[in-house]
Scaffold this motif. Structure first.
Motif, short mmCIF file in Angstrom:
data_model
loop_
_atom_site.label_atom_id
_atom_site.label_comp_id
_atom_site.label_asym_id
_atom_site.label_seq_id
_atom_site.Cartn_x
_atom_site.Cartn_y
_atom_site.Cartn_z
N ASN A 251 0.81 -1.26 -0.01
CA ASN A 251 -0.11 -0.13 0.06
C ASN A 251 0.73 1.24 0.39
OD1 ASN A 251 -2.56 -1.26 -0.13
ND2 ASN A 251 -2.45 -1.41 2.13
N HIS A 252 1.97 0.95 0.67
CA HIS A 252 2.73 2.53 0.71
C HIS A 252 3.41 2.73 -0.64
CE1 HIS A 252 3.02 2.78 5.06
NE2 HIS A 252 2.81 1.39 5.06
N ARG A 253 3.51 1.81 -1.47
CA ARG A 253 4.02 2.38 -3.00
C ARG A 253 2.93 2.91 -3.91
NH1 ARG A 253 6.05 -2.79 -5.93
NH2 ARG A 253 6.16 -1.07 -7.67
N ILE A 254 1.67 2.94 -3.50
CA ILE A 254 0.76 3.64 -4.20
C ILE A 254 0.59 4.89 -3.64
CG2 ILE A 254 -1.96 3.55 -4.61
CD1 ILE A 254 -1.96 0.75 -3.78
N THR A 255 0.83 5.94 -4.61
CA THR A 255 1.04 7.41 -4.52
C THR A 255 -0.23 8.50 -4.98
OG1 THR A 255 2.16 7.56 -6.76
CG2 THR A 255 3.48 7.18 -4.94
N GLY A 256 -0.93 7.61 -5.82
CA GLY A 256 -2.29 8.36 -5.93
C GLY A 256 -3.50 7.52 -6.74
N VAL A 257 -4.64 7.73 -6.75
CA VAL A 257 -5.57 7.10 -7.12
C VAL A 257 -6.86 8.32 -7.64
CG1 VAL A 257 -7.53 5.57 -6.80
CG2 VAL A 257 -5.59 5.17 -5.53
N ASP A 258 -7.07 8.17 -8.75
CA ASP A 258 -8.45 9.02 -9.19
C ASP A 258 -9.49 8.05 -9.79
OD1 ASP A 258 -7.58 8.77 -11.91
OD2 ASP A 258 -6.08 10.45 -11.56
N ALA A 259 -10.34 8.70 -10.50
CA ALA A 259 -11.53 8.07 -11.25
C ALA A 259 -10.82 7.27 -12.18
CB ALA A 259 -12.57 9.09 -11.72
N GLN A 260 -9.86 7.30 -12.93
CA GLN A 260 -9.37 6.76 -13.87
C GLN A 260 -8.01 5.96 -13.98
OE1 GLN A 260 -11.42 6.20 -16.69
NE2 GLN A 260 -12.86 7.79 -15.94
N THR A 261 -7.28 6.34 -13.10
CA THR A 261 -5.78 5.95 -12.90
C THR A 261 -5.17 5.70 -11.47
OG1 THR A 261 -4.72 8.24 -12.90
CG2 THR A 261 -5.22 7.09 -15.01
N VAL A 262 -4.24 4.90 -11.43
CA VAL A 262 -3.68 4.67 -10.18
C VAL A 262 -2.04 4.84 -10.45
CG1 VAL A 262 -2.91 2.84 -8.45
CG2 VAL A 262 -5.06 2.78 -9.74
N GLN A 263 -1.47 5.75 -9.64
CA GLN A 263 -0.19 6.18 -9.46
C GLN A 263 0.56 5.20 -8.54
OE1 GLN A 263 -2.23 8.82 -9.30
NE2 GLN A 263 -2.73 8.63 -11.29
N PHE A 264 1.73 4.72 -8.84
CA PHE A 264 2.78 4.19 -7.78
C PHE A 264 4.26 4.18 -8.09
CE2 PHE A 264 1.69 1.03 -11.19
CZ PHE A 264 2.71 0.38 -11.44
N ARG A 265 4.98 4.15 -6.98
CA ARG A 265 6.53 4.22 -7.05
C ARG A 265 6.89 2.86 -7.82
NH1 ARG A 265 5.81 6.63 -2.46
NH2 ARG A 265 6.39 4.89 -1.32
N TYR A 266 8.18 2.79 -8.35
CA TYR A 266 8.72 1.58 -8.78
C TYR A 266 10.31 1.88 -8.76
CZ TYR A 266 9.26 2.99 -13.53
OH TYR A 266 9.46 3.59 -14.62
N LYS A 267 11.16 1.03 -8.71
CA LYS A 267 12.62 1.16 -8.79
C LYS A 267 12.79 0.55 -10.42
CE LYS A 267 14.18 0.63 -4.10
NZ LYS A 267 14.75 -0.32 -3.13
N ASP A 268 13.47 1.63 -11.06
CA ASP A 268 14.11 1.25 -12.33
C ASP A 268 15.48 0.63 -12.19
OD1 ASP A 268 14.98 1.02 -14.88
OD2 ASP A 268 13.96 2.86 -15.51
N TYR A 269 15.75 -0.73 -12.31
CA TYR A 269 17.07 -1.55 -12.02
C TYR A 269 18.07 -1.45 -13.43
CZ TYR A 269 15.27 -3.26 -7.68
OH TYR A 269 14.78 -3.36 -6.40
N ARG A 270 17.18 -1.04 -14.40
CA ARG A 270 18.14 -0.61 -15.72
C ARG A 270 18.74 0.73 -15.27
NH1 ARG A 270 14.03 -2.52 -20.58
NH2 ARG A 270 13.78 -4.55 -19.88
N GLN A 271 18.48 1.68 -14.55
CA GLN A 271 19.09 2.92 -14.20
C GLN A 271 19.42 2.97 -12.68
OE1 GLN A 271 16.96 6.13 -15.60
NE2 GLN A 271 16.69 5.49 -17.90
N ALA A 272 20.18 1.86 -12.27
CA ALA A 272 20.79 1.78 -10.81
C ALA A 272 19.58 1.92 -9.68
CB ALA A 272 21.82 2.81 -10.75
N GLY A 273 18.40 1.35 -10.09
CA GLY A 273 17.49 1.58 -8.91
C GLY A 273 16.85 2.96 -8.85
N THR A 274 16.84 3.88 -9.71
CA THR A 274 16.35 5.03 -9.67
C THR A 274 14.81 4.73 -9.21
OG1 THR A 274 17.88 5.82 -11.18
CG2 THR A 274 16.02 7.19 -10.54
#
Length: 382
Positions: A251-274
């Motif tokens: 649940n802590h990775r979910i950063t936003g919810v509206d009527a159409q979309t869900v926003q969440f954080r992730y680590k991009d390991y192809r860019q050193a875990g950014t």
């Protein structure tokens, strides 16, 4: 700290839309339904009372589903405590077996077969290297934990394995690996053997698949990643706490919810875990999460060899008897980690007492006299 958004909220807000647009199986729907009702009046609840100050707390029951973001804490603590008691004063290694993307299509329709084969082939590979006198010449053990997801909730089946740095010989003697703590077994050799055995078994499971499909699996190397050994049992316990009862998204990775979309954080390991953010449509988010609901009854944490439930009590006792008392004492003094008392067991009022279970109630809610008494207590503390 309470998360700003929850998976259960997303499911409740968009349940009808998901039902209309997603073709999930009955078990997946049942799991999602349990998650959206977790810790709500629909599941009833219970009342706890502090054994010191008498404070009352009314709580709704959890769904206890292994895919639920809110239900993993207590299960994780209990499992870690059991594993802590089994740790030996020896090096432990972390090895990851990953399936290539080409197998994902089969995993969508036959997950139990694909994931079960991942477990058995990984253990077969480790067992072969351990039994070879050039590498060890003994029976080793393994704890395996299945993860099926990538950071963006795509299908990415891989197996995290914890392997002791040694094993039991045929004469019952403990024998350490020859790598002197640098690595477990040669990674390239592990990868080649793992791929060959998995593809051979896959041919038997899916004889109707075209030969080109299996030939394609040999085009690129398969990934077997062997990390440096853990620094000690403390690191093993910390690792187990992070990985054993992890789910596709917290649940802590979910950063936003509206009527159409869900926003969440992730680590991009192809860019050193950014750290990055991604937005998905609500239905696509639910679909991706459902990809990682395991088949009913499928065991995702498995123990093998000398760490298997059938023989580990005997083997671990034998190994401890052979290790020097000094090693055992150092292990206990330096590395034993006390697992903390669960937060929910400590009284939130006096911070000293323990909350004790006193009553259950169903979906109709707790007795009014308890509600009134609890309300009075809350007012008197402000």
């Amino acid at each position: 700290m309470q998360p700003a958004y929850e998976l259960a909220t997303i499911l409740n807000l968009h349940w009808e839309r998901a039902n209309e647009q997603l073709a999930l199986n009955g078990w997946q729907w049942r799991t999602l339904h349990a998650i959206r009702r977790c810790r709500t009046a629909a599941l009833g609840g219970h009342i706890d009372q502090c054994d010191s100050c008498g404070h009352l707390r009314i709580s709704y029951n959890s769904c206890r589903n292994r895919h639920c973001p809110k239900c993993q804490g207590q299960q994780r603590e209990a499992w870690m405590a059991a594993r802590q008691a089994e740790l030996l004063p020896i090096p432990y290694y972390h090895v990851v077996f990953t399936l290539p993307e080409a197998i994902n299509q089969l995993a969508l329709y036959q997950p139990a077969a694909i994931y079960g084969l991942l477990f058995s082939t990984a253990w077969s590979t480790i067992q072969s290297f351990a039994s070879d006198p050039q590498h060890l010449g003994a029976q080793t053990g393994m704890i395996s934990i299945l993860h099926t997801w990538g950071q963006t909730l795509t299908l990415h089946p891989h197996l995290h394995c914890i392997i002791p740095g040694g094993g039991i010989t045929s004469t019952g003697q403990w024998k350490s690996t020859r790598c002197k703590g640098k690595f477990l077994y040669p990674v390239k050799a592990l990868s080649s053997v793992f791929r060959a055995r998995y593809v051979a078994a896959l041919r038997k499971l899916f004889p109707e698949q075209a030969r080109e499909f299996f030939n394609q699996l040999f085009v690129t190397p398969w990934v077997v990643y062997a990390k440096r050994p853990f620094g000690g049992p403390d690191q093993v316990i910390e690792y187990l706490g992070r990985y054993t009862h992890k789910i596709a998204i917290s649940n802590h990775r979910i950063t936003g919810v509206d009527a159409q979309t869900v926003q969440f954080r992730y680590k991009d390991y192809r860019q050193a875990g950014t750290q990055k953010e991604m937005a998905l449509s609500v239905v696509e988010f639910i679909r991706r999460f459902a990809l990682h609901i395991l088949p009913k009854g499928f065991v995702r944490i498995r123990h093998y060899g000398m760490l298997s439930n059938a023989i580990k009590q005997t083997t671990l006792t034998t190994i401890r008897e052979q290790l020097t008392p000094m090693q055992n004492r150092a292990q206990k003094d330096e590395h034993t980690t006390e697992l903390s008392v669960p937060i929910e067991a400590v009284c939130p009022c006096c911070k000293k007492g323990r909350m004790q279970h006193v009553m259950d109630f169903d979906h109709r809610g707790p007795p009014m006299e308890i509600v009134n008494r609890t309300t009075s207590m809350i007012k008197s503390t402000h």
